[in-house]
Design a protein around this motif. Structure first.
Motif, PDB file in Angstrom:
ATOM      1  N   ILE A  33      47.582 -23.019  24.811  1.00  0.00           N
ATOM      2  CA  ILE A  33      47.972 -24.420  24.839  1.00  0.00           C
ATOM      3  C   ILE A  33      47.954 -24.961  23.420  1.00  0.00           C
ATOM      4  N   GLU A  34      49.063 -25.524  22.979  1.00  0.00           N
ATOM      5  CA  GLU A  34      49.183 -26.058  21.622  1.00  0.00           C
ATOM      6  C   GLU A  34      49.108 -27.586  21.627  1.00  0.00           C
ATOM      7  N   GLU A  35      48.859 -28.149  20.439  1.00  0.00           N
ATOM      8  CA  GLU A  35      48.816 -29.599  20.271  1.00  0.00           C
ATOM      9  C   GLU A  35      50.106 -30.242  20.752  1.00  0.00           C
ATOM     10  N   GLU A  36      51.235 -29.640  20.418  1.00  0.00           N
ATOM     11  CA  GLU A  36      52.519 -30.223  20.799  1.00  0.00           C
ATOM     12  C   GLU A  36      52.719 -30.222  22.311  1.00  0.00           C
ATOM     13  N   ASP A  37      52.058 -29.283  22.999  1.00  0.00           N
ATOM     14  CA  ASP A  37      52.152 -29.249  24.456  1.00  0.00           C
ATOM     15  C   ASP A  37      51.457 -30.448  25.095  1.00  0.00           C
ATOM     16  N   LEU A  38      50.418 -30.945  24.402  1.00  0.00           N
ATOM     17  CA  LEU A  38      49.576 -31.988  24.985  1.00  0.00           C
ATOM     18  C   LEU A  38      49.892 -33.389  24.481  1.00  0.00           C
ATOM     19  N   GLU A  39      50.587 -33.478  23.352  1.00  0.00           N
ATOM     20  CA  GLU A  39      50.752 -34.782  22.701  1.00  0.00           C
ATOM     21  C   GLU A  39      51.365 -35.826  23.632  1.00  0.00           C
ATOM     22  N   GLU A  40      52.521 -35.543  24.187  1.00  0.00           N
ATOM     23  CA  GLU A  40      53.178 -36.516  25.055  1.00  0.00           C
ATOM     24  C   GLU A  40      52.448 -36.692  26.385  1.00  0.00           C
ATOM     25  N   PRO A  41      52.022 -35.599  27.068  1.00  0.00           N
ATOM     26  CA  PRO A  41      51.277 -35.791  28.322  1.00  0.00           C
ATOM     27  C   PRO A  41      49.983 -36.583  28.135  1.00  0.00           C
ATOM     28  N   LEU A  42      49.261 -36.367  27.031  1.00  0.00           N
ATOM     29  CA  LEU A  42      48.019 -37.111  26.804  1.00  0.00           C
ATOM     30  C   LEU A  42      48.303 -38.596  26.554  1.00  0.00           C
ATOM     31  N   TRP A  43      49.395 -38.870  25.858  1.00  0.00           N
ATOM     32  CA  TRP A  43      49.779 -40.278  25.661  1.00  0.00           C
ATOM     33  C   TRP A  43      50.076 -40.928  27.007  1.00  0.00           C
ATOM     34  N   ASP A  44      50.841 -40.226  27.832  1.00  0.00           N
ATOM     35  CA  ASP A  44      51.167 -40.759  29.152  1.00  0.00           C
ATOM     36  C   ASP A  44      49.908 -40.929  30.001  1.00  0.00           C
ATOM     37  N   LEU A  45      48.960 -39.979  29.882  1.00  0.00           N
ATOM     38  CA  LEU A  45      47.706 -40.080  30.635  1.00  0.00           C
ATOM     39  C   LEU A  45      46.905 -41.288  30.176  1.00  0.00           C
ATOM     40  N   GLU A  46      46.863 -41.525  28.866  1.00  0.00           N
ATOM     41  CA  GLU A  46      46.130 -42.688  28.356  1.00  0.00           C
ATOM     42  C   GLU A  46      46.720 -43.976  28.912  1.00  0.00           C
ATOM     43  N   MET A  47      48.052 -44.088  28.882  1.00  0.00           N
ATOM     44  CA  MET A  47      48.698 -45.283  29.418  1.00  0.00           C
ATOM     45  C   MET A  47      48.412 -45.424  30.921  1.00  0.00           C
ATOM     46  N   ALA A  48      48.436 -44.303  31.631  1.00  0.00           N
ATOM     47  CA  ALA A  48      48.176 -44.337  33.072  1.00  0.00           C
ATOM     48  C   ALA A  48      46.757 -44.810  33.369  1.00  0.00           C
ATOM     49  N   LEU A  49      45.796 -44.333  32.597  1.00  0.00           N
ATOM     50  CA  LEU A  49      44.406 -44.736  32.802  1.00  0.00           C
ATOM     51  C   LEU A  49      44.219 -46.222  32.504  1.00  0.00           C
ATOM     52  N   LEU A  50      44.794 -46.683  31.413  1.00  0.00           N
ATOM     53  CA  LEU A  50      44.655 -48.096  31.055  1.00  0.00           C
ATOM     54  C   LEU A  50      45.357 -48.986  32.071  1.00  0.00           C
ATOM     55  N   GLU A  51      46.514 -48.558  32.558  1.00  0.00           N
ATOM     56  CA  GLU A  51      47.222 -49.330  33.590  1.00  0.00           C
ATOM     57  C   GLU A  51      46.432 -49.367  34.896  1.00  0.00           C
ATOM     58  N   SER A  52      45.553 -48.372  35.084  1.00  0.00           N
ATOM     59  CA  SER A  52      44.709 -48.325  36.281  1.00  0.00           C
ATOM     60  C   SER A  52      43.378 -49.036  36.077  1.00  0.00           C
ATOM     61  N   ASP A  53      43.299 -49.838  35.003  1.00  0.00           N
ATOM     62  CA  ASP A  53      42.105 -50.650  34.708  1.00  0.00           C
ATOM     63  C   ASP A  53      40.898 -49.821  34.304  1.00  0.00           C
ATOM     64  N   VAL A  54      41.123 -48.607  33.821  1.00  0.00           N
ATOM     65  CA  VAL A  54      40.029 -47.832  33.257  1.00  0.00           C
ATOM     66  C   VAL A  54      39.692 -48.426  31.895  1.00  0.00           C
ATOM     67  N   GLU A  55      38.423 -48.660  31.641  1.00  0.00           N
ATOM     68  CA  GLU A  55      37.989 -49.273  30.396  1.00  0.00           C
ATOM     69  C   GLU A  55      38.356 -48.382  29.210  1.00  0.00           C
ATOM     70  N   GLY A  63      38.843 -54.533  39.193  1.00  0.00           N
ATOM     71  CA  GLY A  63      39.223 -53.668  38.090  1.00  0.00           C
ATOM     72  C   GLY A  63      38.451 -53.905  36.815  1.00  0.00           C
ATOM     73  N   GLN A  64      39.185 -54.197  35.736  1.00  0.00           N
ATOM     74  CA  GLN A  64      38.572 -54.378  34.424  1.00  0.00           C
ATOM     75  C   GLN A  64      37.580 -55.531  34.418  1.00  0.00           C
ATOM     76  N   ASP A  65      37.850 -56.579  35.190  1.00  0.00           N
ATOM     77  CA  ASP A  65      36.909 -57.702  35.253  1.00  0.00           C
ATOM     78  C   ASP A  65      35.566 -57.248  35.818  1.00  0.00           C
ATOM     79  N   ALA A  66      35.611 -56.403  36.847  1.00  0.00           N
ATOM     80  CA  ALA A  66      34.364 -55.891  37.426  1.00  0.00           C
ATOM     81  C   ALA A  66      33.602 -55.047  36.413  1.00  0.00           C
ATOM     82  N   VAL A  67      34.324 -54.247  35.645  1.00  0.00           N
ATOM     83  CA  VAL A  67      33.694 -53.400  34.624  1.00  0.00           C
ATOM     84  C   VAL A  67      33.017 -54.271  33.571  1.00  0.00           C
TER      85      VAL A  67
END
Length: 365
Positions: free
Chosen positions: A87-109, A293-297
């Motif tokens: 697994i290379e950095e380039e393999d993860l760069e875009e998926p990790l960005w999308d995962l970060e956005m997904a987590l934040l949109e799900s009210d993860v702190e 969500g975030q308010d509860a956190v």
């Protein structure tokens, strides 16, 4: 429950599988594959070749990476030849960005999301894995460990603590108005009764009009004793009387309600401090809605900073698609989620199991 977050985690797994796919180098065999089929090695031969290749020094020129910072083309070709994947950095760069956005949109702190991303990256980046373990399985394992790392912070066996503690065990409930504290007390009383523990309710919410009537209705339905004073009385005195009643009547647990408050309400926070001094409760549980969500956190962190809590109950978890509060509260406060409220009935309360939640988020039943 948390279906929105499940879908987003599934999307991350699919993205990495697509990006990390390893193509067979042209020189590895004949185009039609006939030579490879004729000389296909056994599993034992493959294992021996894999070990030998791992010990063989890599060339220092051409495609080899002298600094060892990232897998080279030679390493990728060797990985394929020996039945492994890198697994290379380039393999993860875009998926990790999308995962970060997904987590934040799900009210993860934010700090929780960053912790999850760092953990996934550390687990997967530059790792060489046998191809018999699919990339999807590798992603799922990395997500499993990263999620469990933040969700299980501070977790303890609630029933064991009740069982081993000197009786009566005193539990005080706190949080803002309207999040289900009183109903959670009734549910926990029933949960305890199902496990053979007796309980008494004490209404320390002495300022809200109708508070006595609300908790009295629950006590009547469940056939529990209720200790209460007139409106405007001293909350610490009410809960203290509840403890004395429990001691005199061999009751196992005292469940003390308190007025809803913000952490900035100095007079109400002073009441909690007095309850701590006068009653010395065994546990203080913070109650809030999972759907907040975030308010509860944020509120969980603020309450823990102002008047230390021992754990949390999240109500309305059955109505929460995002899952941000369930993922974030323990990591942010250092104190565990102990129960989830999952409906309107007295039996609709579930002991929180971090492993079970993670498996559910990753596609389990």
């Amino acid at each position: 429950m948390f279906d929105g977050l499940k879908d987003k985690l599934s999307g991350f797994r699919e993205d990495v599988e697509e990006n990390a796919e390893v193509e067979e180098p042209a020189e590895q065999g004949e185009p039609d594959g006939t030579e490879s089929a004729a000389v296909a090695p056994s599993e034992a031969d493959q294992s021996a070749e894999s070990e030998a290749a791992a010990e063989k020094p890599e060339p220092t020129g051409g495609d080899a990476n002298a600094d060892g910072d990232e897998p080279s083309t030679f390493q990728r070709a060797k990985a394929f030849a020996t039945g492994r994947i890198i697994i290379e950095e380039e393999d993860l760069e875009e998926p990790l960005w999308d995962l970060e956005m997904a987590l934040l949109e799900s009210d993860v702190e934010m700090s929780v999301a960053e912790r999850i991303l760092d953990s996934v990256r550390e687990t997967m980046l530059g790792e060489s894995r046998k191809q018999v373990r699919t990339t999807g399985e590798l992603v799922e394992s990395a997500l499993h460990d990263a999620l469990l790392d933040v969700i299980a912070v501070g977790q303890f066996d609630f029933e064991q603590r009740i069982s081993e503690a000197d009786k009566p065990v005193t539990i005080v409930f706190t949080g803002v108005n309207g999040v289900g504290k009183t109903t959670s007390i009734a549910k926990l009383s029933e949960w305890l009764a199902d496990r053979g523990y007796s309980s008494v309710m004490a209404n320390g919410d002495t300022y809200r009009a109708g508070a006595n009537e609300q908790i009295a209705e629950h006590a009547d339905r469940l056939d529990r004793e209720l200790i209460s004073h007139d409106q405007g009385g001293d909350p610490a005195a009410v809960i203290y009387d509840g403890v004395e009643y429990a001691e005199a009547n061999d009751i196992d647990v005292v469940l003390g309600d308190t007025a809803g408050r913000l952490h900035t309400s100095d007079d109400l926070m002073a009441q909690l401090e007095k309850i701590d001094r006068v009653v010395d409760p065994d546990m203080t549980l913070f109650v809030d809605e999972a759907v907040a969500g975030q308010d509860a956190v944020n509120r969980a962190k603020e309450f823990n900073d102002a008047a230390e809590i021992d754990g949390a109950i999240l109500t309305k978890a059955d109505a929460d698609s995002s899952g941000g509060a369930a993922i974030s509260v323990a990591y942010v406060t250092g104190k565990p989620i102990l129960f989830l409220g999952t409906g309107q009935g007295y039996d609709d309360i579930t002991l929180f199991d971090p492993e079970e939640l993670v498996e559910s988020l990753l596609g389990g039943d």
